[in-house]
Structures are given as structure tokens and as C-alpha cells.
Scaffold this active site. Sequence first.
Site, PDB file in Angstrom:
ATOM      1  CE1 TYR A  75       7.989  19.921   3.379  1.00 48.66           C
ATOM      2  CE2 TYR A  75       9.891  18.502   3.778  1.00 48.66           C
ATOM      3  CZ  TYR A  75       8.811  19.238   4.026  1.00 48.66           C
ATOM      4  OH  TYR A  75       8.139  19.708   5.281  1.00 48.66           O
TER       5      TYR A  75
ATOM      6  CG  HIS B 110      11.960  14.753   5.477  1.00 46.44           C
ATOM      7  ND1 HIS B 110      11.633  14.672   6.427  1.00 46.44           N
ATOM      8  CD2 HIS B 110      11.882  16.211   5.180  1.00 46.44           C
ATOM      9  CE1 HIS B 110       9.971  15.233   6.434  1.00 46.44           C
ATOM     10  NE2 HIS B 110      10.993  16.648   6.350  1.00 46.44           N
TER      11      HIS B 110
ATOM     12  CG  HIS C  51      12.268  14.755  11.246  1.00 40.88           C
ATOM     13  ND1 HIS C  51      12.236  16.164  10.841  1.00 40.88           N
ATOM     14  CD2 HIS C  51      11.518  14.126  10.565  1.00 40.88           C
ATOM     15  CE1 HIS C  51      11.797  15.757  10.034  1.00 40.88           C
ATOM     16  NE2 HIS C  51      10.938  14.302   9.660  1.00 40.88           N
ATOM     17  CG  HIS C  52      11.437  10.307   9.190  1.00 44.45           C
ATOM     18  ND1 HIS C  52      10.484  10.077   8.936  1.00 44.45           N
ATOM     19  CD2 HIS C  52      12.084  11.864   8.785  1.00 44.45           C
ATOM     20  CE1 HIS C  52       9.922  11.421   7.973  1.00 44.45           C
ATOM     21  NE2 HIS C  52      10.409  12.031   8.007  1.00 44.45           N
TER      22      HIS C  52
ATOM     23  CE  LYS D 207       4.338  26.906  -0.874  1.00 48.22           C
ATOM     24  NZ  LYS D 207       5.506  27.224  -1.698  1.00 48.22           N
TER      25      LYS D 207
ATOM     26  NE  ARG E 208       4.089   3.339  10.469  1.00 47.65           N
ATOM     27  CZ  ARG E 208       4.794   4.200   9.496  1.00 47.65           C
ATOM     28  NH1 ARG E 208       5.649   4.969   9.973  1.00 47.65           N
ATOM     29  NH2 ARG E 208       4.582   4.039   8.422  1.00 47.65           N
TER      30      ARG E 208
ATOM     31  CB  SER F 158      10.781   6.079 -14.306  1.00 46.16           C
ATOM     32  OG  SER F 158       9.501   6.413 -15.152  1.00 46.16           O
ATOM     33  CB  SER F 159      11.863   9.844 -10.516  1.00 44.72           C
ATOM     34  OG  SER F 159      10.551   9.115 -10.148  1.00 44.72           O
TER      35      SER F 159
ATOM     36  CG  ASP G 248       6.565  17.582 -26.528  1.00 38.30           C
ATOM     37  OD1 ASP G 248       6.850  16.713 -25.477  1.00 38.30           O
ATOM     38  OD2 ASP G 248       5.855  16.181 -27.898  1.00 38.30           O
TER      39      ASP G 248
ATOM     40  CG  HIS H  36      -1.147   1.684   1.609  1.00 36.48           C
ATOM     41  ND1 HIS H  36      -2.594   1.855   0.792  1.00 36.48           N
ATOM     42  CD2 HIS H  36      -1.977   2.589   2.234  1.00 36.48           C
ATOM     43  CE1 HIS H  36      -2.888   2.984   1.015  1.00 36.48           C
ATOM     44  NE2 HIS H  36      -2.099   3.347   2.272  1.00 36.48           N
TER      45      HIS H  36
ATOM     46  CD1 TRP I 159       6.032   4.182   4.350  1.00 40.29           C
ATOM     47  CD2 TRP I 159       7.892   4.408   2.842  1.00 40.29           C
ATOM     48  NE1 TRP I 159       6.459   4.127   4.663  1.00 40.29           N
ATOM     49  CE2 TRP I 159       7.396   5.806   3.373  1.00 40.29           C
ATOM     50  CE3 TRP I 159       8.028   5.222   1.110  1.00 40.29           C
ATOM     51  CZ2 TRP I 159       7.794   6.438   3.647  1.00 40.29           C
ATOM     52  CZ3 TRP I 159       8.419   5.533   1.263  1.00 40.29           C
ATOM     53  CH2 TRP I 159       8.355   6.727   1.584  1.00 40.29           C
TER      54      TRP I 159
ATOM     55  CB  THR J 130       4.911  25.248   6.043  1.00 39.02           C
ATOM     56  OG1 THR J 130       6.885  24.403   5.749  1.00 39.02           O
ATOM     57  CG2 THR J 130       4.713  24.149   5.499  1.00 39.02           C
TER      58      THR J 130
ATOM     59  CB  SER K 297       0.430  28.304  -6.165  1.00 43.65           C
ATOM     60  OG  SER K 297       1.224  28.280  -4.412  1.00 43.65           O
TER      61      SER K 297
ATOM     62  CD  GLU L 268       8.996  10.048  -2.512  1.00 46.98           C
ATOM     63  OE1 GLU L 268      10.570  10.124  -3.454  1.00 46.98           O
ATOM     64  OE2 GLU L 268       7.780   9.544  -3.633  1.00 46.98           O
TER      65      GLU L 268
END
Lengths: 523, 374
Positions: A253, A249, A298-299, A327, A446, A165-166, A102, A73, A138, A324, A264, A251
Site C-alpha cells: 500500500y 503487506h 495471507h502471504h 475508491k 514462480r 532514506s525513506s 519548500d 529485479h 526479493w 478498495t 484522484s 509496503e
Amino acid sequence: MEAVHDHDHHQPAGLMRYVTTTNHKDIGSMYLWFSFVMFLMGGVMALVIRAELFQPGLQVVQPEFFNQMTTLHGLIMVFGAIMPAFVGFANWQIPMMIGAPDMAFPRMNNWSFWLLPPAGILLAGSLLAPGGAGGVGWTLYAPLTVQQGMGMDMMIFSIHILGMSSIMGSINIVTTILNLRAPGMTMMKMPLFVWTWLITAYLLIAAMPVLAGAVTMTLTDRHFGTHFFNAAGGGDPVMYQHIFWFFGHPEVYIIAIPAFGVISEVIPTFSRKPLFGYASMVYATASIAILSFLVWAHHMYTVGMPVEAQLYYMFATMLIAVPTGVKVFNWIATMWKGSMSFETPMLFAQGFLFLFTIGGFTGLVLALTPVDIQLHDGYYVVAHFHYVMVAGALFAAFAGVYYWLPKWIGRMYDERLGKIHFWLSIIFFNVTFFVQHFLGLAGMPRRIPDYALQFADWNMVSSIGAFGFGFSQIFFLYILLKAIKSGEKAPEKPWDGATTLEWTHLPTPAPYHSFETPPNLKD
Amino acid sequence: MKVSSFLRVLAVFGLALSPGLGLAEWNLNFKPTNTILGHDIEMLHNWIMWIILGISIVVFGAMFYSILKHRKALGHKASHFHENTTVEIIWTIVPVVILIGMAIPATKVLLAARDTSAPDITIKATGYQWKWGYDYLDEGVKFYSSLSTPRDQINGLAEKGETYLLEVDRPVVVPVGKKVRILTTANDVIHSWFVPGLSVKQDAIPGFIRDTWFKAEETGTFRGQCTELCGKEHGFMPIVVEVVTEEEYKTWVAAQLAESGAPSFDANKTYTVAELVSAGEQVYNTNCVACHQPGGVGMPPTFPAIKGGKIATGPIGDHIDIILNGSKKNPMMAAWGSQLTDMDIAAVITYQRSGINDLGEAIQPGDVATARGI
């Protein structure tokens, strides 16, 4: 479409058109459909999880299959659904918004898309491997990954392919934005959506190779006798976490920043007022991107870092709240004294603004190390990141689809149904995830398939919400198909507040080839 | 339907279905904590929630005011301002000040939480797939602690007890009011030692030792769980800490030492098949059943069947070897040599060969001792 462009069609018809296409619009559509298929697949897995958690005890699945579901998931939603969806937006919108014909590398663009289906098949197909998919979460923490069966190797290869790909997609986006802007489209005149993608593309180029490195080390630890993450061989399991989160991390963002870009565009359009603080929005986005590389641990507040390191990560993490906040304030100032209307894209943008801010607040709570240690690896964290990923990124993607759909297909969606989709989504989202904060505070970990009786009540509520949310997205599919099949013909400019090039300089629907000669935007 | 009545309907619906009817808690905040540090963490959390409430009122107030008043439908005309440097500077500086107001108390609490110096008691907690091992370093008490909830409750064949999934065969016992330092490590993968009522959580990492501490203010029983995904039984390795008075603690330690000093079996005795099978069944249900399943049916291919299995019906030497030293081919099969006594191993092998299978063989503790090479 044919009427607008009856020349220069050398492409094959039918399926081969899509296999061989180098057109940014075709590729954008394929990205969006691919991500929607993966979204539904990841959603079914979420419902398996929530069905098992509906009541205490094991009713629906066994623990190892449950772990495979949580793992797939997460991976499918992050790498298969959300990321490709925003690349789809980038493909469709960036050339049209900067006045380019293009993408800069159309053939590479085709290749970056067509890497995705094999990667998706490897990922989902790992379920069919002997022993099933990896049941490791994950985050793929070592050394649990070393114990898994062949499904784990399929997942690792899938991540390699997705990463390639990315990276190719990002190189394409950076080159397009830096080189193919129309005369007069200076950097500080680019629509914010383009800016956010430029920044995101750099994040991807910097972060994806790090993930590829982490999973490759896992692969060699599994099969080739290395001991990167094995203490008995001189390695360190915690090193895996450092490498993973150095990718992980940013990721977050990579997912959030393009969403900021969509919001925006939508908020100024429906407030009929220019974006407040354009320059500060650009700077805030860039600062968030840079800070995102400096806060990864921080994770990992519970792995036993030195207290000095914990203090540093706490302060650095809290600092992200500043850009943040800027924004959020800018978006509200854009709405302030505007002339707002609330069509579906604007509703989703408002839902984003409200719920993403709540996700930001819980992020602030989690930034504080002593509080985080209590909540770490529990349901509070699950609630927090779903506020950011679902109410954040996914709602922004919905806003973007409703906003640009008329431009893409030349037909309108059913406004009434769109609004119902919004209200169903926002209500069921909160029923599902708001209550998970309570479970986390009460101490529910979890990734467990069964739980103590004290957690029974909120879990049941959350599961009911999850099924409601899931079915609301089937309704979204119906709205899309209805619009494509029999939607009303879209007016040239359905949104009177829109100011970007695709609305002001191109017909609706956008022709197959747009801006073959660049518009001149010099004043 | 109004939101409140909607929730009430949900609640009634939920209660009607919930098996733990009387135990449903609708808990909204942290569990009550029993340590001073826990109270500090709670106060910190409350302080942050007040700040967040304040910010929410301002931010969402402005947002909803604007949504309600500045609407096209009300004929509101759009202004065209889009920049104001002063405002931008203010809303950068003000959050920084608020953040400092959060960081100071958080730093204080963190420094206290990480100060593991001068403990009264040190206990090493080792995570295993899937149980905890405890080692009282000064007292010399050592034991394993596994889930004691019967499988039937998990599978819905029996009514769930009050402490469902949060109960163990042997809890950790500590005296009240003493600083207890917990060293964490693991044997296989990463686990995490979490007891919410004592406000402690520390990852247990194989090959490394980390530490945390708590000082319980009152006696009582505190229940927690592993909080780092550690494989399929991750949800089934709870932690139970019993906080008792100083005297009770001393009595408990003495009892543990007396028990471990006198082995519960006679290494030279020859046990009958029936004796070994019945002892082995208990060992099997504590240690093996999660993977190899009741009746030894297994979950191939990762967890092979014992009933009719190659090893459980093959040469006895290989059977003893895989249980003592683990499998070289399948990393999921752990080495049990250090966790089980000779008697336990002899009994569980006999149970597997003569209880689950019917070879009618008895393996004696002495055979296991010989295989260990001692």
C-alpha cells in the site's frame, strides 16, 4: 526560470548545484531521474528473466544467475524505482499543492535523496561480489539467505540505507503537510494526492524499521552466531516470514496509495468535475492503511498455520475489498456525467482504473485460502501483483509525469507520441501478464529458470510481450527528452479542468522558489 | 490488426518455434484434479469467477458507458454533483454482502482441506537441496527421489522428453481411494511439496513438521514440483506420485522392503578401481553434478572444482569427512552421511579421485564404515 527569479541565488552551478541543493523541485527531479534509471536497470533484468523463459531448457543464463536476476529485479523495482518515483512526486507537488515555500526540512531532504545512489550502487554492485548477488527472491526468506555469499551482505546494507532514506523522507513529508499549509488550507481541503502521501508517510515510518529488523537478524544469523531463524538453535524460519510480511503487506500500500492520489487528481481534471465523495476517499484510504497491518499472513497460507489463523487472515483480507471498492466506485462516479477528454494522463488513469480493478479481482481470488494454496508461489501470484504494481503504480506514475510535466518544465510533451506510448504499454502489458494467470492455474511455480513442456506456449507469448513492454519504455524516454529539448511552450494552464494550487496560483513553468508568501485561501 | 488475428499470428509464431510442438497445451484453467477436495476447490474458484464476472459487467459497464457518452468531444456538459451519502452507503454494504457469499463456501472447503485426522497411510516428505526424501512411517519404506531428466535435455543437447523436468528416479507410490497424510519437513532450507493434480501444497520447513492430505479417486501418475525457492536447482526437484490399486501397492511395499533388507553391496569385499568408478559415476550424476558440474569443473567460488581440487587430490581422510559431514566453511556443501550408503560414498569418492582425477586409488566401503566410527 531566471527571469522569474533573479534574486537569492547563492547556489553553485553545474553538478555541485545538485549535490548541495535544498530546493524541493531540484530534489524532486533527482528522485524522478534516479527512479527512472533504476526502472530501466530493473527492466533489463526482467528481460533477462523473460529471455531465459522464452523456451524450455537453459539457453541464456545459468540457474543461480537467474535467481539473482529475479531477486534484484524485485528489490530494484520496489525500492529503487517505484518508491523513489512517488517521493519525487511528493517533493515536487506537496509544497506547491498546499501553498508552502519548500519542504519542512530542506537539508534533510537533500540527505534523504543522496542516500539513494550509494544504496543503489550497493544493490546493483552485489552482482560483482564473489558468488554474485543473493539468489533468494526479493522476500529474502531465511534460511536460504544464510547460505549466500558476500553479495547478500551488500543487499542487506543497501536495504538499511534505503530504509533510512525513506524514513527521513516520510518525516519530512508529514511535518510539511501538518505545519506548512497555507492559511485556509484545512486538512479536509487538501488535494487527495496530499492526503494519500500523508497516510503513506505514516505507513513508511511504521513499516520500514520492521524490515530493517528482519534483515539485521538475517545479518547476525549469517555472521554473529545468532539463531533467530535456525530451528536447530531454537529459532524459527517462519518467524522471518511473519516479520517480513508485517512490513511487506503495508509496503504494497506504500506503493499503491500515492498512486491512488495521482489518479484522484487526474480523473477529476479531465472529467472537468470535482472528485466524487472526497471525504469517503480520505476515510477509505485511511482504512486501507490500517487494515494493511492486519492481514500480513495471507502471504503465508502454505506455511502450516492453525486453521483458525487462516480463517482470520482470509476474512480480514476480504475486508480490504470494501474500501478498495469504494475508491473504484468513487472514481467512476467522478467520471459519470462529466465532460471527459482523453489526453495521455487521462488515458493512463483509465488504464490504471481498468487494470488495477482486475488486479483487485485476482486479489480477491487469492484471498480465499483454499484457492490460494493451489496458486501460492506460482505464476498467478506473479500476474496478480504485476497488475497492481505495473498497471497500478507504474501507470499512475506515467499519468502523473504527463500531467505535471508542463508545470515542471514549461513545455508540452508530444500528445500523439504520448498516446502511442499508452497504447503500446497497455497492449504489451496484457500480452506479458494476462497469460501468466493461465500458467499459474496450470501449476507453474514462480522463480524457476526452466519449466515443463506444458508451459511452453504461454511463456513464449509472455516473453514476447515483455520485450515489447520494455522497448515501449525506451520510447517514453525519447518522449521525455524531446519534450525537455524541443517541446512546445506550455500554456499557463494546459488542463482547463485543473483546480489545485499549482495550476491556479502559480505560473507555468513553476518558478524555482514558489509561495514565498503563502496564498490566502480563507473564504 | 484485430486482436484475434494478432493472437493467431502470435500462436503460429509460437508454435513454429516451440520444441514441444505437440505438447503445447494453451491451458486456460486449473489442471484436471483427481481428488474430491480438488473438485470442491475448483467449484469454489468457478463460483468466485462468476461473481467477478457479474461485478465486472456492472463496474466496467458503467465505466465504459461513461467513457463513450460523457465526452467533451460529444459536447457533453459536466454536472457538478460530488457527494451522495445514500449511494456511498449502498456501495459499502453491497460488497460486504457479496463477500459473505464468498466467505461461507471458502470456509467450508478450508476446514475440509485442513482436516488431516484418521489417515490410512502416513508418509514423511523431506526436502533436500535438491531432491525429496520419503519415509513411509508405518510400512518402513524409505528412499530418495531425484530428477531423472538427463542434463543434456536441459542444456539443449538432446531432444526433450514428454515428461521433461517432471520425472524422477523413484516415484512415491500410494493406493487409490485411501487417505494419505503427508508430513513435510526439510533438511536445509524451506521447500514446498506441490502436486497440482492432487490439489496439495504444503511448505517443508527445516526443524518443523507440517501436514497435508489427499485421497486420490483414480489411479494414475501425478506430477508436481517444489514451489518454494530453495536455491539454484529449485526448478529441478520434481515430485511424482503414482496412484495404484491396493494390490499393486502391497506388492510394491513388499518389493521395497525386500530390496532394503538385502544390501546391494558386500561390506567386506574389496572392489576394483574400475568397479568403483563406474558405480561412483552414477552416484555423482544423481547427487553431485548439479553443483560440481559434469567432469567436476565446478562453478567457483561457491561450488569448487573437483578436477584438480584441493580435497579431491588431498588426504583421503579429509575427502571422506567432507562427504560424510559436510563443509564447515561452505554451507552449500551438505552432509551426505545419512543419505548415501557406505558403498555409494566409497564409489563416489573413488570416481572423484580416480575417474575425474587420476590418482588411481580405490576407496572401499569398509574405509567409509571406519570413518563413520561404527
